[in-house]
Design a protein around this motif. Structure first.
Motif, PDB file in Angstrom:
ATOM      1  N   UNK A  94       0.858  -1.192   0.000  1.00  0.00           N
ATOM      2  CA  UNK A  94       0.000   0.000   0.000  1.00  0.00           C
ATOM      3  C   UNK A  94       0.898   1.247   0.000  1.00  0.00           C
ATOM      4  N   UNK A  95       0.650   2.129  -0.957  1.00  0.00           N
ATOM      5  CA  UNK A  95       1.487   3.338  -1.007  1.00  0.00           C
ATOM      6  C   UNK A  95       1.075   4.288   0.116  1.00  0.00           C
ATOM      7  N   UNK A  96       1.984   5.198   0.447  1.00  0.00           N
ATOM      8  CA  UNK A  96       1.701   6.195   1.488  1.00  0.00           C
ATOM      9  C   UNK A  96       0.439   7.001   1.114  1.00  0.00           C
ATOM     10  N   UNK A  97       0.335   7.346  -0.181  1.00  0.00           N
ATOM     11  CA  UNK A  97      -0.799   8.173  -0.632  1.00  0.00           C
ATOM     12  C   UNK A  97      -2.118   7.413  -0.453  1.00  0.00           C
ATOM     13  N   UNK A  98      -2.122   6.121  -0.796  1.00  0.00           N
ATOM     14  CA  UNK A  98      -3.362   5.336  -0.646  1.00  0.00           C
ATOM     15  C   UNK A  98      -3.690   5.160   0.832  1.00  0.00           C
ATOM     16  N   UNK A  99      -2.640   4.953   1.636  1.00  0.00           N
ATOM     17  CA  UNK A  99      -2.866   4.829   3.082  1.00  0.00           C
ATOM     18  C   UNK A  99      -3.562   6.088   3.606  1.00  0.00           C
ATOM     19  N   UNK A 100      -3.035   7.256   3.176  1.00  0.00           N
ATOM     20  CA  UNK A 100      -3.624   8.525   3.653  1.00  0.00           C
ATOM     21  C   UNK A 100      -5.062   8.677   3.166  1.00  0.00           C
ATOM     22  N   UNK A 101      -5.323   8.274   1.904  1.00  0.00           N
ATOM     23  CA  UNK A 101      -6.699   8.389   1.381  1.00  0.00           C
ATOM     24  C   UNK A 101      -7.642   7.488   2.172  1.00  0.00           C
ATOM     25  N   UNK A 102      -7.181   6.278   2.488  1.00  0.00           N
ATOM     26  CA  UNK A 102      -8.038   5.354   3.254  1.00  0.00           C
ATOM     27  C   UNK A 102      -8.293   5.905   4.663  1.00  0.00           C
TER      28      UNK A 102
ATOM     29  N   UNK B 131     -12.827   7.746  13.398  1.00  0.00           N
ATOM     30  CA  UNK B 131     -11.726   6.945  13.932  1.00  0.00           C
ATOM     31  C   UNK B 131     -10.443   7.477  13.288  1.00  0.00           C
ATOM     32  N   UNK B 132      -9.472   7.838  14.154  1.00  0.00           N
ATOM     33  CA  UNK B 132      -8.267   8.505  13.686  1.00  0.00           C
ATOM     34  C   UNK B 132      -7.094   7.534  13.787  1.00  0.00           C
ATOM     35  N   UNK B 133      -6.554   7.150  12.619  1.00  0.00           N
ATOM     36  CA  UNK B 133      -5.493   6.155  12.658  1.00  0.00           C
ATOM     37  C   UNK B 133      -4.101   6.767  12.814  1.00  0.00           C
ATOM     38  N   UNK B 134      -3.892   7.977  12.291  1.00  0.00           N
ATOM     39  CA  UNK B 134      -2.576   8.611  12.433  1.00  0.00           C
ATOM     40  C   UNK B 134      -1.512   7.883  11.628  1.00  0.00           C
ATOM     41  N   UNK B 135      -0.261   8.236  11.904  1.00  0.00           N
ATOM     42  CA  UNK B 135       0.844   7.639  11.138  1.00  0.00           C
ATOM     43  C   UNK B 135       1.158   6.243  11.690  1.00  0.00           C
ATOM     44  N   UNK B 136       1.901   5.495  10.950  1.00  0.00           N
ATOM     45  CA  UNK B 136       2.473   4.206  11.410  1.00  0.00           C
ATOM     46  C   UNK B 136       1.458   3.089  11.644  1.00  0.00           C
TER      47      UNK B 136
END
Ligand SMILES: C[S@@+](CC[C@H](N)C(=O)[O-])C[C@H]1O[C@@H](n2cnc3c(N)ncnc32)[C@H](O)[C@@H]1O
Length: 275
Positions: free
Chosen positions: A1-9, A19-24
């Motif tokens: 999963x790319x960083x950009x897709x992670x952020x979009x999800x 629900x706030x997942x944040x980094x990592x």
């Protein structure tokens, strides 16, 4: 999963549930969603995101929330809260909050699979049956964003090994032992079931389909999944759902210390509406 897709999800999850997942948390997200993506026959995370965002109010987003939400709970979790209900809170409400003696209304606002609202219902039932005078009417509303956990709650069937009740007598009084395919399981008895109503509620939806004002709200171990601004908004809404002098109970890991609110803290996650 790319960083950009992670952020979009993460963004999609946040907009829907707060629900706030944040980094990592990328590897957690991948491990929880991988089999769902494969089950759908979707080859890439980008395509999975596309699939979700085309149907934002749809079932797929609900399944995603079911997969990422932490649903851990147990009967009489953080039992001190139930002890305080018995020893002080219920009587204070009955004495000081108008209408409570006629119909006592409680809400378990992130009920998960039902253990919390059933613990609450057993505590209220026990307390009311020991009070002199005519029996009061009462109701526990229970809700969660997760359909999967609500299905378990509505079935009201639990492994006997999970029923660590503070009073062993309550097992016989409030649960029916299963047999045959239900061996080793217990079902909550109708005298408790009739006082507990489950429904799906996202705590950030526009309005709550609940009677108002409520006398008691349990909102435990869910605030920690939201960032501070969402927590503050939610606590203000819970305040407006309560009657004056009504109680809000949060989990031991939740905190209302970082934002302004109109509750008096009474220690141990117990708060009382001021005005
Ligand atoms: C850790 S469980 C807490 C269960 C119970 N209150 C307890 O303390 O044992 C958190 C629950 O919050 C629910 N939840 C998360 N976000 C929510 C939202 N936006 N609206 C309603 N429920 C939510 C999850 O589905 C999960 O069942």
């Amino acid at each position: 999963m790319s960083e950009a897709t992670y952020r979009s999800l993460c963004d999609l999850i946040f907009r829907h549930s707060r629900i706030y997942l944040g980094a990592n948390r990328q590897s957690m997200l991948v491990s929880r969603l991988n089999s769902r993506r494969q089950h759908l026959g979707i080859k890439s995370w980008d395509a999975y995101y596309e699939h979700l965002s085309k149907n934002q109010k749809g079932e797929e987003l609900g399944i995603l929330i079911d997969l990422i939400a932490t649903n851990h709970t147990q009967f009489f979790r953080e039992n001190l809260h139930f002890d305080r209900l018995k020893s002080e809170i219920i009587d204070t409400i009955l004495k000081e909050c108008g209408g409570a003696a006629t119909k006592f209304l409680a809400w378990s606002a992130a009920s998960s699979s039902g253990e919390e609202p059933f613990s609450l219902a057993i505590t209220i039932k026990e307390h009311f049956s020991q009070r002199p005078g005519p029996p009061s009417d009462w109701m526990v509303y229970a809700s969660d964003i997760s359909r999967k956990t609500l299905k378990v709650a509505e079935a009201a069937i639990y492994p006997s090994s999970n029923l660590n009740l503070p009073n062993p007598e309550w097992l016989r009084r409030y649960f029916k032992r299963g047999s045959g395919p239900y061996e080793g399981k217990c079902r909550v008895k109708p005298e408790i079931l009739k006082h507990v109503k489950f429904q799906q509620i996202n705590l950030f939806q526009k309005s709550y389909p609940l009677p108002q004002p409520l006398h008691l709200i349990f909102c435990r171990n869910v605030l920690i999944y939201f960032e501070q601004e969402s927590q503050a908004q939610l606590v203000a809404r819970l305040h407006s759902m309560l009657t004056r002098g009504g109680f809000l109970i949060v989990g031991h890991s939740d905190s209302l210390n970082c934002f302004r609110h109109d509750f008096t803290p009474l220690g141990g996650g117990v708060y009382r509406r001021n005005t």
